[in-house]
Design a protein around this motif. Structure first.
Motif, PDB file in Angstrom:
ATOM      1  N   LEU A 265     -25.577  67.886 -74.441  1.00 28.92           N
ATOM      2  CA  LEU A 265     -24.600  67.627 -75.451  1.00 28.92           C
ATOM      3  C   LEU A 265     -23.552  68.810 -75.488  1.00 28.92           C
ATOM      4  O   LEU A 265     -22.616  68.583 -76.327  1.00 28.92           O
ATOM      5  N   ARG A 266     -23.656  69.584 -74.636  1.00 28.95           N
ATOM      6  CA  ARG A 266     -22.644  70.782 -74.408  1.00 28.95           C
ATOM      7  C   ARG A 266     -22.558  71.420 -75.756  1.00 28.95           C
ATOM      8  O   ARG A 266     -21.445  71.730 -76.240  1.00 28.95           O
ATOM      9  N   ILE A 267     -23.856  71.950 -76.613  1.00 28.71           N
ATOM     10  CA  ILE A 267     -23.699  72.666 -77.456  1.00 28.71           C
ATOM     11  C   ILE A 267     -22.941  73.879 -77.036  1.00 28.71           C
ATOM     12  O   ILE A 267     -23.270  74.627 -76.116  1.00 28.71           O
ATOM     13  N   ARG A 268     -22.230  74.646 -78.161  1.00 23.64           N
ATOM     14  CA  ARG A 268     -21.614  75.851 -77.826  1.00 23.64           C
ATOM     15  C   ARG A 268     -22.597  76.890 -77.662  1.00 23.64           C
ATOM     16  O   ARG A 268     -23.951  77.071 -78.345  1.00 23.64           O
ATOM     17  N   LEU A 269     -22.651  77.597 -76.424  1.00 22.88           N
ATOM     18  CA  LEU A 269     -23.468  78.413 -75.717  1.00 22.88           C
ATOM     19  C   LEU A 269     -24.004  79.732 -76.907  1.00 22.88           C
ATOM     20  O   LEU A 269     -25.269  79.934 -77.108  1.00 22.88           O
ATOM     21  N   LEU A 270     -23.010  80.083 -77.788  1.00 21.44           N
ATOM     22  CA  LEU A 270     -23.209  81.098 -78.787  1.00 21.44           C
ATOM     23  C   LEU A 270     -24.315  80.568 -80.012  1.00 21.44           C
ATOM     24  O   LEU A 270     -24.993  81.263 -80.040  1.00 21.44           O
ATOM     25  N   TRP A 271     -23.902  79.384 -80.250  1.00 20.89           N
ATOM     26  CA  TRP A 271     -24.790  78.836 -81.323  1.00 20.89           C
ATOM     27  C   TRP A 271     -26.273  78.637 -80.594  1.00 20.89           C
ATOM     28  O   TRP A 271     -27.304  78.826 -81.053  1.00 20.89           O
ATOM     29  N   PHE A 272     -26.265  78.073 -79.344  1.00 17.54           N
ATOM     30  CA  PHE A 272     -27.624  77.623 -78.775  1.00 17.54           C
ATOM     31  C   PHE A 272     -28.463  79.120 -78.596  1.00 17.54           C
ATOM     32  O   PHE A 272     -29.586  79.197 -78.927  1.00 17.54           O
ATOM     33  N   LEU A 273     -27.738  80.246 -78.307  1.00 13.54           N
ATOM     34  CA  LEU A 273     -28.251  81.576 -78.093  1.00 13.54           C
ATOM     35  C   LEU A 273     -28.826  82.006 -79.382  1.00 13.54           C
ATOM     36  O   LEU A 273     -29.897  82.712 -79.517  1.00 13.54           O
ATOM     37  N   LEU A 274     -27.974  81.955 -80.341  1.00 15.87           N
ATOM     38  CA  LEU A 274     -28.341  82.480 -81.854  1.00 15.87           C
ATOM     39  C   LEU A 274     -29.496  82.044 -82.219  1.00 15.87           C
ATOM     40  O   LEU A 274     -30.686  82.492 -82.578  1.00 15.87           O
ATOM     41  N   LEU A 275     -29.397  80.255 -82.222  1.00 21.61           N
ATOM     42  CA  LEU A 275     -30.568  79.728 -82.803  1.00 21.61           C
ATOM     43  C   LEU A 275     -31.817  79.643 -81.967  1.00 21.61           C
ATOM     44  O   LEU A 275     -32.938  79.965 -82.458  1.00 21.61           O
ATOM     45  N   VAL A 276     -31.802  79.655 -80.701  1.00 18.04           N
ATOM     46  CA  VAL A 276     -33.026  79.749 -79.789  1.00 18.04           C
ATOM     47  C   VAL A 276     -33.584  81.181 -79.805  1.00 18.04           C
ATOM     48  O   VAL A 276     -34.887  81.073 -79.980  1.00 18.04           O
TER      49      VAL A 276
ATOM     50  N   LYS B 159     -29.092  64.661 -82.362  1.00 18.37           N
ATOM     51  CA  LYS B 159     -27.825  64.378 -83.126  1.00 18.37           C
ATOM     52  C   LYS B 159     -28.099  64.532 -84.658  1.00 18.37           C
ATOM     53  O   LYS B 159     -27.208  64.820 -85.229  1.00 18.37           O
ATOM     54  N   LYS B 160     -29.171  63.647 -85.050  1.00 20.20           N
ATOM     55  CA  LYS B 160     -29.757  63.535 -86.324  1.00 20.20           C
ATOM     56  C   LYS B 160     -29.764  65.007 -86.970  1.00 20.20           C
ATOM     57  O   LYS B 160     -29.437  65.050 -88.139  1.00 20.20           O
ATOM     58  N   TYR B 161     -30.577  65.539 -86.557  1.00 20.71           N
ATOM     59  CA  TYR B 161     -31.042  66.970 -87.070  1.00 20.71           C
ATOM     60  C   TYR B 161     -30.074  67.893 -86.494  1.00 20.71           C
ATOM     61  O   TYR B 161     -30.264  68.976 -87.343  1.00 20.71           O
ATOM     62  N   GLY B 162     -29.347  67.901 -85.645  1.00 28.73           N
ATOM     63  CA  GLY B 162     -28.149  68.806 -85.289  1.00 28.73           C
ATOM     64  C   GLY B 162     -28.720  70.042 -84.613  1.00 28.73           C
ATOM     65  O   GLY B 162     -29.818  70.211 -84.318  1.00 28.73           O
ATOM     66  N   ILE B 163     -27.834  71.069 -84.451  1.00 26.09           N
ATOM     67  CA  ILE B 163     -28.066  72.164 -83.930  1.00 26.09           C
ATOM     68  C   ILE B 163     -29.084  73.075 -84.575  1.00 26.09           C
ATOM     69  O   ILE B 163     -30.107  73.710 -83.786  1.00 26.09           O
ATOM     70  N   ILE B 164     -29.548  72.823 -85.725  1.00 29.72           N
ATOM     71  CA  ILE B 164     -30.539  73.576 -86.456  1.00 29.72           C
ATOM     72  C   ILE B 164     -31.827  73.264 -85.588  1.00 29.72           C
ATOM     73  O   ILE B 164     -32.741  74.334 -85.957  1.00 29.72           O
TER      74      ILE B 164
END
Length: 144
Positions: free
Chosen positions: A116-127, A90-95
């Motif tokens: 934490l139910r991070i949006r799947l689109l953001w998860f896939l883009l960043l990972v 949570k401190k560093y966020g999805i980045i």
């Protein structure tokens, strides 16, 4: 590792997929061997990235659907460690998901993203970005 190398592209995909889970595998060794054996580096990078991202997506799914107790047991985390991991995420966020490829911290990051139910689109883009860059840089260093 030799069995993964023998199977070429498929072996790389499987090793990359499994390496993204809690299994102690190194898809980088397989990628290196295949690049040195003359297979096209970009194709290998894309296959390794796909396998590794799908492995991380499996972790995300486990975090999303499994109970907290199951996840703590699977990751061998105490309640205290679990809470600290959640706070750090949570401190560093999805980045932080750009670093899902880093050994030891990557698997818990991807599981925590599911919890934490991070949006799947953001998860896939960043990972995908982080994992692709890691494999691309490795392949580039090997062929130089």
């Amino acid at each position: 590792m030799d069995i993964f190398i023998e199977y070429g592209y498929l072996g790389l995909f499987i090793s990359a997929f499994l390496a993204a889970t809690i299994l102690p595998l190194s898809s980088e060794l397989v990628l290196t061997a295949l690049v040195l054996n003359g297979l096209p580096p970009l194709t290998l990078v894309l296959i390794a990235t796909l396998g590794n991202v799908l492995g991380s997506l499996t972790n995300y799914g486990l975090g999303y659907w499994a109970s907290k107790t199951v996840i703590q047991s699977w990751l061998r985390m105490s309640e205290y460690e679990f809470v600290r991991a959640e706070e750090r995420f949570k401190k560093y966020g999805i980045i932080a998901l750009l670093f899902a490829w880093v050994p030891i911290i990557g698997d818990p990051l991807t599981v925590m993203a599911g919890i934490l139910r991070i949006r799947l689109l953001w998860f896939l883009l960043l990972v995908t970005t982080g994992k692709f860059l890691r494999y691309y840089i490795l392949a580039t260093l090997i062929i130089q």
